[in-house]
Design a protein around this motif. Structure first.
Motif, PDB file in Angstrom:
ATOM      1  N   TRP A  21      21.737 -11.858 -11.012  1.00 61.31           N
ATOM      2  CA  TRP A  21      20.638 -10.966 -10.667  1.00 61.31           C
ATOM      3  C   TRP A  21      19.738 -11.652  -9.656  1.00 61.31           C
ATOM      4  N   SER A  70      11.230 -10.766 -15.289  1.00 65.57           N
ATOM      5  CA  SER A  70      11.685 -10.800 -13.897  1.00 65.57           C
ATOM      6  C   SER A  70      11.294 -12.127 -13.265  1.00 65.57           C
ATOM      7  N   THR A 130       6.831  -7.416 -10.302  1.00 63.54           N
ATOM      8  CA  THR A 130       7.432  -6.174  -9.849  1.00 63.54           C
ATOM      9  C   THR A 130       7.264  -5.117 -10.935  1.00 63.54           C
ATOM     10  N   THR A 131       7.728  -3.921 -10.689  1.00 70.26           N
ATOM     11  CA  THR A 131       7.715  -2.863 -11.691  1.00 70.26           C
ATOM     12  C   THR A 131       8.920  -3.036 -12.605  1.00 70.26           C
ATOM     13  N   TYR A 151      11.054  -1.614 -16.139  1.00 78.22           N
ATOM     14  CA  TYR A 151      11.313  -0.392 -16.901  1.00 78.22           C
ATOM     15  C   TYR A 151      12.368  -0.690 -17.955  1.00 78.22           C
ATOM     16  N   THR A 160      18.834   0.229 -21.064  1.00 78.96           N
ATOM     17  CA  THR A 160      18.795   0.261 -19.606  1.00 78.96           C
ATOM     18  C   THR A 160      17.543  -0.467 -19.152  1.00 78.96           C
ATOM     19  N   ILE A 187      15.453  -1.959 -15.704  1.00 76.42           N
ATOM     20  CA  ILE A 187      15.346  -1.886 -14.253  1.00 76.42           C
ATOM     21  C   ILE A 187      14.183  -2.769 -13.816  1.00 76.42           C
ATOM     22  N   ALA A 202      12.689  -3.905  -9.946  1.00 71.79           N
ATOM     23  CA  ALA A 202      12.775  -3.870  -8.480  1.00 71.79           C
ATOM     24  C   ALA A 202      14.069  -3.209  -8.014  1.00 71.79           C
ATOM     25  N   ASN A 203      14.375  -2.049  -8.544  1.00 67.15           N
ATOM     26  CA  ASN A 203      15.571  -1.272  -8.197  1.00 67.15           C
ATOM     27  C   ASN A 203      16.875  -1.975  -8.564  1.00 67.15           C
ATOM     28  N   GLU A 204      16.812  -2.967  -9.411  1.00 64.17           N
ATOM     29  CA  GLU A 204      18.010  -3.655  -9.911  1.00 64.17           C
ATOM     30  C   GLU A 204      18.202  -3.201 -11.355  1.00 64.17           C
ATOM     31  N   GLN A 205      19.339  -2.600 -11.656  1.00 62.53           N
ATOM     32  CA  GLN A 205      19.569  -1.986 -12.964  1.00 62.53           C
ATOM     33  C   GLN A 205      20.646  -2.744 -13.732  1.00 62.53           C
TER      34      GLN A 205
END
Length: 134
Positions: free
Chosen positions: A41, A66, A70-71, A73, A120, A122, A124-127
């Motif tokens: 990642w 992270s 960052t955001t 989720y 799930t 997420i 920074a747009n990494e899932q």
């Protein structure tokens, strides 16, 4: 005449074995250089999941960290095994900003059924999707 033939055949076989060993070693070295270790990642630092069942209470918890602010989720789906596969019976979600977010939820369940959680995460747009079983 047969003595000379046997000696030359023996020398030929020995040389063939030596050259094949050298060829195997040299090709293995080039393969190691071509496939360097890549990070799994770039934004996600770690994901920790826990799914426990104690009596009729299930507890699902997830920790997402992270490598930078960052955001973040998290979505947890409690799934029950049916005849057609696993079906989601409950969903929990949370999000936050920073480097750390956690989610923990409990639910009453039927002890005679099989359950799992689908997680799930997420960042920074990494899932990343993972499953956890009791």
């Amino acid at each position: 005449m047969s003595s000379i033939f046997k000696k030359s055949l023996s020398v030929f076989l020995i040389l063939t074995i030596l050259f094949s060993v050298l060829a195997i070693n040299s090709s293995a070295e080039t393969v190691e250089d071509e496939y360097a270790v890549m990070p799994c990642w770039t934004a996600i630092n770690s994901i920790g999941t826990s799914f426990t069942i104690s009596g009729i209470v299930s507890t699902s918890s997830v920790v997402l960290t992270s490598q930078f602010d960052t955001t973040l989720y998290i979505k947890i789906e409690l799934q029950k095994l049916e005849s057609t596969g696993y079906e989601t019976i409950e969903t929990w979600k949370t999000f936050g900003n920073g480097t750390y977010v956690t989610l923990e939820e409990t639910r009453l369940i039927n002890i005679f059924e099989d359950y799992r959680i689908k997680v799930t995460c997420i960042a920074a747009n990494e899932q990343h999707i993972t499953y956890d079983y009791p």
